[in-house]
Each structure stands twice: as structure tokens, then as C-alpha cells.
Design an enzyme around this catalytic site. Structure first.
Site, PDB file in Angstrom:
ATOM      1  N   GLU A   1      18.212  -3.099  -8.063  1.00 47.06           N
ATOM      2  CA  GLU A   1      17.805  -3.995  -9.152  1.00 47.06           C
ATOM      3  C   GLU A   1      18.948  -4.109 -10.152  1.00 47.06           C
ATOM      4  O   GLU A   1      19.438  -3.085 -10.613  1.00 47.06           O
ATOM      5  CB  GLU A   1      16.532  -3.467  -9.820  1.00 47.06           C
ATOM      6  CG  GLU A   1      15.341  -3.590  -8.873  1.00 47.06           C
ATOM      7  CD  GLU A   1      14.005  -3.180  -9.491  1.00 47.06           C
ATOM      8  OE1 GLU A   1      13.931  -3.008 -10.715  1.00 47.06           O
ATOM      9  OE2 GLU A   1      13.045  -3.030  -8.734  1.00 47.06           O
TER      10      GLU A   1
ATOM     11  N   HIS B   1      10.264  -7.259 -11.534  1.00 46.28           N
ATOM     12  CA  HIS B   1       9.808  -5.938 -11.991  1.00 46.28           C
ATOM     13  C   HIS B   1       9.056  -6.032 -13.330  1.00 46.28           C
ATOM     14  O   HIS B   1       9.449  -5.452 -14.342  1.00 46.28           O
ATOM     15  CB  HIS B   1      10.996  -4.963 -12.112  1.00 46.28           C
ATOM     16  CG  HIS B   1      10.558  -3.528 -12.089  1.00 46.28           C
ATOM     17  ND1 HIS B   1      11.358  -2.511 -11.622  1.00 46.28           N
ATOM     18  CD2 HIS B   1       9.402  -2.932 -12.480  1.00 46.28           C
ATOM     19  CE1 HIS B   1      10.715  -1.359 -11.722  1.00 46.28           C
ATOM     20  NE2 HIS B   1       9.524  -1.596 -12.245  1.00 46.28           N
ATOM     21  N   ILE B   2       7.952  -6.776 -13.277  1.00 53.50           N
ATOM     22  CA  ILE B   2       7.172  -7.004 -14.496  1.00 53.50           C
ATOM     23  C   ILE B   2       5.739  -6.490 -14.340  1.00 53.50           C
ATOM     24  O   ILE B   2       4.868  -6.814 -15.149  1.00 53.50           O
ATOM     25  CB  ILE B   2       7.124  -8.510 -14.874  1.00 53.50           C
ATOM     26  CG1 ILE B   2       6.878  -9.371 -13.627  1.00 53.50           C
ATOM     27  CG2 ILE B   2       8.407  -8.939 -15.545  1.00 53.50           C
ATOM     28  CD1 ILE B   2       5.731 -10.273 -13.717  1.00 53.50           C
ATOM     29  N   GLY B   3       5.504  -5.673 -13.288  1.00 55.92           N
ATOM     30  CA  GLY B   3       4.142  -5.219 -13.012  1.00 55.92           C
ATOM     31  C   GLY B   3       3.424  -4.668 -14.234  1.00 55.92           C
ATOM     32  O   GLY B   3       2.274  -5.003 -14.513  1.00 55.92           O
TER      33      GLY B   3
ATOM     34  N   ASP C   1       7.669  -7.074  -6.386  1.00 53.28           N
ATOM     35  CA  ASP C   1       7.998  -6.973  -7.812  1.00 53.28           C
ATOM     36  C   ASP C   1       9.200  -6.053  -8.006  1.00 53.28           C
ATOM     37  O   ASP C   1       9.796  -6.031  -9.065  1.00 53.28           O
ATOM     38  CB  ASP C   1       6.780  -6.409  -8.576  1.00 53.28           C
ATOM     39  CG  ASP C   1       6.977  -6.406 -10.093  1.00 53.28           C
ATOM     40  OD1 ASP C   1       7.411  -7.455 -10.627  1.00 53.28           O
ATOM     41  OD2 ASP C   1       6.720  -5.373 -10.725  1.00 53.28           O
TER      42      ASP C   1
ATOM     43  N   ILE D   1      -2.986   3.273 -10.245  1.00 53.50           N
ATOM     44  CA  ILE D   1      -2.885   1.836  -9.952  1.00 53.50           C
ATOM     45  C   ILE D   1      -3.671   1.489  -8.683  1.00 53.50           C
ATOM     46  O   ILE D   1      -4.396   0.485  -8.645  1.00 53.50           O
ATOM     47  CB  ILE D   1      -1.401   1.407  -9.831  1.00 53.50           C
ATOM     48  CG1 ILE D   1      -0.678   1.669 -11.156  1.00 53.50           C
ATOM     49  CG2 ILE D   1      -1.294  -0.073  -9.452  1.00 53.50           C
ATOM     50  CD1 ILE D   1       0.820   1.468 -11.127  1.00 53.50           C
TER      51      ILE D   1
ATOM     52  N   ASP E   1      -4.290   8.423   0.930  1.00 47.68           N
ATOM     53  CA  ASP E   1      -3.573   9.271  -0.039  1.00 47.68           C
ATOM     54  C   ASP E   1      -3.698  10.716   0.443  1.00 47.68           C
ATOM     55  O   ASP E   1      -4.814  11.254   0.514  1.00 47.68           O
ATOM     56  CB  ASP E   1      -4.204   9.120  -1.425  1.00 47.68           C
ATOM     57  CG  ASP E   1      -3.343   9.746  -2.527  1.00 47.68           C
ATOM     58  OD1 ASP E   1      -2.863  10.885  -2.330  1.00 47.68           O
ATOM     59  OD2 ASP E   1      -3.157   9.090  -3.564  1.00 47.68           O
TER      60      ASP E   1
ATOM     61  N   ARG F   1       7.898   0.898  -6.302  1.00 40.97           N
ATOM     62  CA  ARG F   1       9.321   1.100  -6.525  1.00 40.97           C
ATOM     63  C   ARG F   1      10.078   0.494  -5.357  1.00 40.97           C
ATOM     64  O   ARG F   1       9.625   0.573  -4.210  1.00 40.97           O
ATOM     65  CB  ARG F   1       9.662   2.601  -6.621  1.00 40.97           C
ATOM     66  CG  ARG F   1       9.336   3.227  -7.973  1.00 40.97           C
ATOM     67  CD  ARG F   1      10.320   2.764  -9.061  1.00 40.97           C
ATOM     68  NE  ARG F   1      10.024   3.325 -10.371  1.00 40.97           N
ATOM     69  CZ  ARG F   1       9.316   2.728 -11.337  1.00 40.97           C
ATOM     70  NH1 ARG F   1       8.783   1.548 -11.150  1.00 40.97           N
ATOM     71  NH2 ARG F   1       9.137   3.323 -12.501  1.00 40.97           N
TER      72      ARG F   1
HETATM   73  P1  NAD Z   1      -0.141   7.923  -9.651  1.00 40.11           P
HETATM   74  O1  NAD Z   1       0.642   9.181  -9.736  1.00 40.11           O
HETATM   75  O2  NAD Z   1      -1.360   7.767 -10.484  1.00 40.11           O
HETATM   76  O3  NAD Z   1      -0.564   7.638  -8.130  1.00 40.11           O
HETATM   77  C1  NAD Z   1       0.301   7.821  -7.056  1.00 40.11           C
HETATM   78  C2  NAD Z   1      -0.533   8.334  -5.890  1.00 40.11           C
HETATM   79  O4  NAD Z   1       0.297   8.357  -4.720  1.00 40.11           O
HETATM   80  C3  NAD Z   1      -1.046   9.770  -6.080  1.00 40.11           C
HETATM   81  O5  NAD Z   1      -2.467   9.788  -5.988  1.00 40.11           O
HETATM   82  C4  NAD Z   1      -0.384  10.559  -4.974  1.00 40.11           C
HETATM   83  O6  NAD Z   1      -1.245  11.567  -4.446  1.00 40.11           O
HETATM   84  C5  NAD Z   1      -0.112   9.476  -3.951  1.00 40.11           C
HETATM   85  N1  NAD Z   1       0.933   9.784  -2.994  1.00 40.11           N
HETATM   86  C6  NAD Z   1       2.027  10.588  -3.130  1.00 40.11           C
HETATM   87  N2  NAD Z   1       2.778  10.552  -2.018  1.00 40.11           N
HETATM   88  C7  NAD Z   1       2.147   9.712  -1.152  1.00 40.11           C
HETATM   89  C8  NAD Z   1       2.421   9.262   0.171  1.00 40.11           C
HETATM   90  N3  NAD Z   1       3.518   9.632   0.825  1.00 40.11           N
HETATM   91  N4  NAD Z   1       1.549   8.424   0.754  1.00 40.11           N
HETATM   92  C9  NAD Z   1       0.446   7.992   0.123  1.00 40.11           C
HETATM   93  N5  NAD Z   1       0.120   8.377  -1.135  1.00 40.11           N
HETATM   94  C10 NAD Z   1       0.974   9.219  -1.768  1.00 40.11           C
HETATM   95  O7  NAD Z   1       0.913   6.749  -9.955  1.00 40.11           O
HETATM   96  P2  NAD Z   1       0.597   5.261 -10.447  1.00 40.11           P
HETATM   97  O8  NAD Z   1       0.521   5.232 -11.930  1.00 40.11           O
HETATM   98  O9  NAD Z   1      -0.517   4.712  -9.657  1.00 40.11           O
HETATM   99  O10 NAD Z   1       1.975   4.544 -10.045  1.00 40.11           O
HETATM  100  C11 NAD Z   1       2.272   4.252  -8.693  1.00 40.11           C
HETATM  101  C12 NAD Z   1       3.676   3.660  -8.565  1.00 40.11           C
HETATM  102  O11 NAD Z   1       3.778   2.446  -9.306  1.00 40.11           O
HETATM  103  C13 NAD Z   1       4.797   4.575  -9.080  1.00 40.11           C
HETATM  104  O12 NAD Z   1       5.889   4.507  -8.160  1.00 40.11           O
HETATM  105  C14 NAD Z   1       5.221   3.915 -10.381  1.00 40.11           C
HETATM  106  O13 NAD Z   1       6.573   4.182 -10.706  1.00 40.11           O
HETATM  107  C15 NAD Z   1       5.012   2.435 -10.043  1.00 40.11           C
HETATM  108  N6  NAD Z   1       4.853   1.537 -11.208  1.00 40.11           N
HETATM  109  C16 NAD Z   1       5.408   0.291 -11.152  1.00 40.11           C
HETATM  110  C17 NAD Z   1       5.276  -0.566 -12.225  1.00 40.11           C
HETATM  111  C18 NAD Z   1       5.902  -1.937 -12.184  1.00 40.11           C
HETATM  112  O14 NAD Z   1       6.276  -2.470 -13.232  1.00 40.11           O
HETATM  113  N7  NAD Z   1       6.006  -2.574 -11.036  1.00 40.11           N
HETATM  114  C19 NAD Z   1       4.563  -0.188 -13.379  1.00 40.11           C
HETATM  115  C20 NAD Z   1       3.959   1.090 -13.385  1.00 40.11           C
HETATM  116  C21 NAD Z   1       4.107   1.933 -12.293  1.00 40.11           C
END
Ligand code: NAD
Length: 321
Positions: free
Chosen positions: A277, A295-297, A272, A156, A175, A248
Site C-alpha cells: 500500500e 483501505h477505508i474499511g 480494501d 468484525i 475460527d 490486511r
Molecule cells: P479480532 O481479533 O476481533 O478477530 C480476529 C479473529 O481471527 C479472532 O477471533 C481469531 O481467533 C481469528 N483468527 C486468528 N487466526 C486465524 C486463522 N488463521 N484463521 C481463522 N481465524 C483466525 O479482529 P477484528 O477486529 O475482527 O479485525 C480483523 C482484521 O481486520 C484485522 O486484520 C484488522 O487489522 C483488520 N481491520 C481492517 C480495517 C480496514 O480499514 N480495512 C479496519 C479494522 C480492522
């Protein structure tokens, strides 16, 4: 015949793919309290975030061979327990990344032009207080030329960077596990298959915290983890920073965020996700510099469609092995 229960629904295209491959797909939702008994008739269950597939359900259904989660987070599934029992657990991590990234900018545009206030107040006072509202909302800022801080440069985070680049923003990404990322931006306006390659090197956490005009969070986070962003970190941010959390709840400490909003360290926040929740912190919900979504991301028509198709393909791959 393999029977699949899609208990939180499945996009029609995904359902069609499964049915064409000879699977029976049931989409009538079974209430959580009846799931343990009813699921015994099925070989697989597909869920989004609503249905919980915990130890009790897994123990009650010895025929269960696969649990599929449409989306990323697996907090509603006892994954390790299921895998231990030989049940496959799959998800669709990449399907909703672009949708989440777009919501990040929906919150930023809202915050920078005060839309969260004008949308709330204009239905009540738009006719009598038009001039005053115009004053309140007239000091908005542009995104072009500003610095976008991205905390967590995975799926993301990288989609956010692509949009930011398109808007003329500078990108600072932090990261600890990623050093360089090669982004590929699709530019259909310049012709079919036109692409721009951009290589981005991550920077230190300190750089993102201290130099960004907006910071958005895209990191993994589990219930019970300590907030990553607290008062001490907010204190180091640029005065007037905008913070967005579409990852989250709990990544940003809500109590500290309220304090930082009151002291104007943080100009606005877009949320979001929430520590609890449904959210219980009414000060956050009512704050006139907080833009909110429930929470609709990852929930758009296109994401549901991709999720349905990806899930269907993975289910077929598993059972045809
Ligand atoms: P991803 O695993 O592709 O990316 C997460 C990144 O965070 C990784 O590259 C990891 O190395 C990095 N990371 C880990 N610990 C870290 C820290 N302490 N500081 C900085 N970076 C760190 O995950 P993603 O698919 O990009 O998802 C990211 C978040 O979004 C997750 O928490 C997921 O649950 C959430 N999400 C929310 C929604 C929503 O509806 N709002 C939808 C999808 C995902």
C-alpha cells in the site's frame, strides 16, 4: 497540565471530552521527520495509521507516557519497545467493526450486480453502449438464500454475520480459537430495544472453503506472513465464488487471485487492502471483476466519532489513575 498531540486528528467530540477534563490537545500535524524533536513537548501522542511511532521517536521523547492508536492495527507503533520503557499503549479495537462489515457488503453488492464495471464504463459509453452494458450486467445474483463464509469470527466477522442474517443468508464461520458465538441483532424497526439472539457454531475451514458462495476474511495478519488463501485453497472453492478482503493485504495471494479470476473459479473480488500500500499491482487495480477501495474499511463518520470518544475516555482513565 497534560499535553496531548493528536497527530492524525481526533473527532471533535473526543477532543471536547479531553479538554473538559483539563487536557491540552494539539491537532496541528507535525511532519514525521520533525516528530522526534517536537514530540518532546508532549505527554502523549494519539495517532491513526499515518504517523509512525517507532523506536527512534520513543528514544527521543523520555517524557512520553502514552501512545494511543485510534483503530485496531498497531503496525505503525513499536508496541513492545514502548511498553518496555514504561509507556502505555492503547487502541480502540471495537469502534470500527460495524463500518468494516458494511464495506464488505458494499463490495459484495457491487460484485454481484457488476457495478464496478458499469460505474467505470457508463461515464464514457453509457449513451452509445447502453444496450450492450445492459446485457453485460443483467446476470447479477441475489444474496438472499446464499451462503456467506466468514474466515475469522472475531469482532468484525461477527458484525458481518449479523448483516448476512438480516439479508437472509446462511452463515458458515471458521475460527480455530472460537467455537460458539451468541450474536445479538438490534432490530429497531420492531420497536425500541427489540433484539434477536442467534447462536452460531463455527465450522471447519474445509466447510467454509468448499460450501460458501462468498468468503470474507477477518483475521490478524502481519507483514511477512504467508498468504492464508492461495491457489490450492481457491481451487477447492465453489466455481463462481466471490472473495472479499477488508482485513490486511497479503491474506489473499494477489497473483493467485488474478489466476483464479481469469479461470473463472473466482467470479469477483472486493479489496480494501493490498499486498503493498499504495498498491502496485496494476492488473488487480484494472481488473473489471475487482471492486476496489483505498483501505477505508474502518473510516466512517460514525467510527471516527466512536474512536475519538473511546480514545479520550481511555486517556483520561490512564492519567487519572
Ligand atoms: P479480532 O481479533 O476481533 O478477530 C480476529 C479473529 O481471527 C479472532 O477471533 C481469531 O481467533 C481469528 N483468527 C486468528 N487466526 C486465524 C486463522 N488463521 N484463521 C481463522 N481465524 C483466525 O479482529 P477484528 O477486529 O475482527 O479485525 C480483523 C482484521 O481486520 C484485522 O486484520 C484488522 O487489522 C483488520 N481491520 C481492517 C480495517 C480496514 O480499514 N480495512 C479496519 C479494522 C480492522
Amino acid at each position: 497540565m497534560i499535553k496531548i498531540l493528536a497527530n492524525d486528528g481526533i473527532d471533535v467530540n473526543g477532543k471536547n471530552i479531553l479538554e473538559k477534563a483539563g487536557f491540552v490537545v494539539e491537532t496541528n500535524k507535525i511532519a514525521q521527520e520533525n516528530l522526534a524533536s517536537e514530540l518532546q513537548k508532549f505527554d502523549a501522542i494519539l495517532v491513526r495509521s499515518a504517523t509512525k511511532v517507532r523506536k527512534d521517536i520513543i528514544d527521543a521523547c523520555p517524557n512520553l507516557k502514552l501512545i494511543g492508536r485510534g483503530g485496531v492495527g498497531m503496525d505503525n507503533i513499536d508496541v513492545a519497545y514502548a511498553k518496555n520503557k514504561g509507556i502505555a499503549v492503547i487502541n480502540t479495537p471495537a469502534s470500527s467493526s460495524a463500518s468494516v462489515a458494511e464495506l464488505v457488503f458494499a463490495h459484495i453488492f457491487t460484485g454481484t450486480r457488476f457495478l464496478q464495471i458499469t460505474n467505470r464504463v457508463m461515464p464514457l459509453q453509457g449513451n452509445s453502449e447502453f444496450a450492450n452494458l445492459k446485457k453485460v450486467a443483467s446476470n447479477g445474483i441475489e444474496l438472499n438464500g446464499k451462503t456467506m463464509g466468514i474466515y475469522g469470527f472475531g469482532r468484525i466477522g461477527q458484525e458481518v454475520a449479523k448483516i448476512g442474517i438480516g439479508l437472509g443468508m446462511k452463515i458458515l464461520a471458521f475460527d480455530p480459537y472460537v467455537s460458539t458465538v451468541d450474536l445479538s441483532l438490534d432490530l429497531p424497526a420492531l420497536g425500541q430495544n427489540s433484539r434477536l439472539k442467534v447462536s452460531i457454531q463455527t465450522v471447519s475451514e474445509e466447510s467454509v472453503i468448499t460450501h460458501s458462495d462468498f468468503i470474507t476474511f477477518h483475521v490478524p495478519f502481519n507483514e511477512g506472513d504467508k498468504a492464508i488463501i492461495n491457489a490450492a485453497k481457491m481451487e477447492k472453492m465453489k466455481k463462481g465464488v466471490g472473495l472479499i478482503n477488508c482485513s490486511r493485504g497479503g491474506v489473499i495471494d494477489e497473483k493467485d487471485l488474478l489466476f483464479a479470476l481469469e479461470s473463472n473459479r473466482v467470479a469477483f473480488a472486493g479489496l480494501d487492502v493490498f499486498e503493498k500500500e499504495p498498491p502496485v499491482n496494476m492488473e488487480i487495480l484494472k481488473h473489471d471483476r475487482v471492486s476496489l477501495s483505498p483501505h477505508i474499511g474502518g473510516s466512517t463518520v460514525e467510527a471516527q466519532n466512536r474512536i475519538g470518544i473511546e480514545l479520550a475516555e481511555k486517556v483520561i482513565e490512564h492519567f487519572k489513575k
